[in-house]
Design a protein around this motif. Structure first.
Motif, PDB file in Angstrom:
ATOM      1  N   MET A   1       1.032  -1.350   0.264  1.00 29.42           N
ATOM      2  CA  MET A   1      -0.109  -0.286  -0.199  1.00 29.42           C
ATOM      3  C   MET A   1       1.022   0.938   0.416  1.00 29.42           C
ATOM      4  N   GLU A   2       0.589   2.832  -0.836  1.00 31.48           N
ATOM      5  CA  GLU A   2       0.509   3.824  -0.893  1.00 31.48           C
ATOM      6  C   GLU A   2       0.711   4.334   0.271  1.00 31.48           C
ATOM      7  N   THR A   3       1.724   5.362   0.961  1.00 28.70           N
ATOM      8  CA  THR A   3       1.129   5.972   1.985  1.00 28.70           C
ATOM      9  C   THR A   3       0.115   7.066   1.354  1.00 28.70           C
ATOM     10  N   GLU A   4      -0.300   7.551   0.715  1.00 27.17           N
ATOM     11  CA  GLU A   4      -1.171   8.372   0.137  1.00 27.17           C
ATOM     12  C   GLU A   4      -2.086   7.534   1.071  1.00 27.17           C
ATOM     13  N   PRO A   5      -2.494   6.768   0.053  1.00 29.88           N
ATOM     14  CA  PRO A   5      -4.313   5.854   1.036  1.00 29.88           C
ATOM     15  C   PRO A   5      -4.073   5.475   2.396  1.00 29.88           C
ATOM     16  N   ALA A   6      -3.063   5.609   2.785  1.00 29.61           N
ATOM     17  CA  ALA A   6      -2.882   4.671   4.099  1.00 29.61           C
ATOM     18  C   ALA A   6      -3.537   5.863   5.186  1.00 29.61           C
TER      19      ALA A   6
ATOM     20  N   ASN B   1      -5.099  -4.080   4.443  1.00 32.52           N
ATOM     21  CA  ASN B   1      -4.047  -3.243   3.948  1.00 32.52           C
ATOM     22  C   ASN B   1      -3.494  -2.447   4.991  1.00 32.52           C
TER      23      ASN B   1
ATOM     24  N   PHE C   1       0.196  -1.701   6.481  1.00 29.44           N
ATOM     25  CA  PHE C   1       0.926  -0.428   6.048  1.00 29.44           C
ATOM     26  C   PHE C   1       1.760  -0.239   7.509  1.00 29.44           C
TER      27      PHE C   1
END
Length: 86
Positions: free
Chosen positions: A1-6, A82, A86
């Protein structure tokens, strides 16, 4: 998972009503709840609940399906997993 969605998901859950909604939806897995039922259960006006559900949906924490005239919301447990991974 990318930082922005997290960040988006964690920010969505950082608000008490949205956290209550998500916890309620987890309890009603796998059938989910209609938006009106969620609003009634948490004593939140329907228009306010709609805004909260939109935030949770954009954050990837809930999914929707239309049944007749109702929109049924379910907790997206994979999305939540997800975020926790993270």
């Amino acid at each position: 998972m990318e930082t922005e969605p997290a960040i988006l998901a964690l920010a969505a859950l950082a608000q008490s009503t949205r956290l209550d909604v998500f916890r309620l939806l987890i309890k009603h897995e796998p059938e989910g709840l209609a938006a009106g039922e969620i609003a009634k259960a948490l004593a939140v006006p329907q228009n306010t609940m709609s805004a909260h559900l939109s935030v949770l949906s954009r954050a990837g924490l809930v999914t929707t399906r239309r049944i007749s005239r109702s929109i049924v919301y379910r907790a997206d447990l994979t999305g939540f997993q997800n975020v926790m991974s993270f």
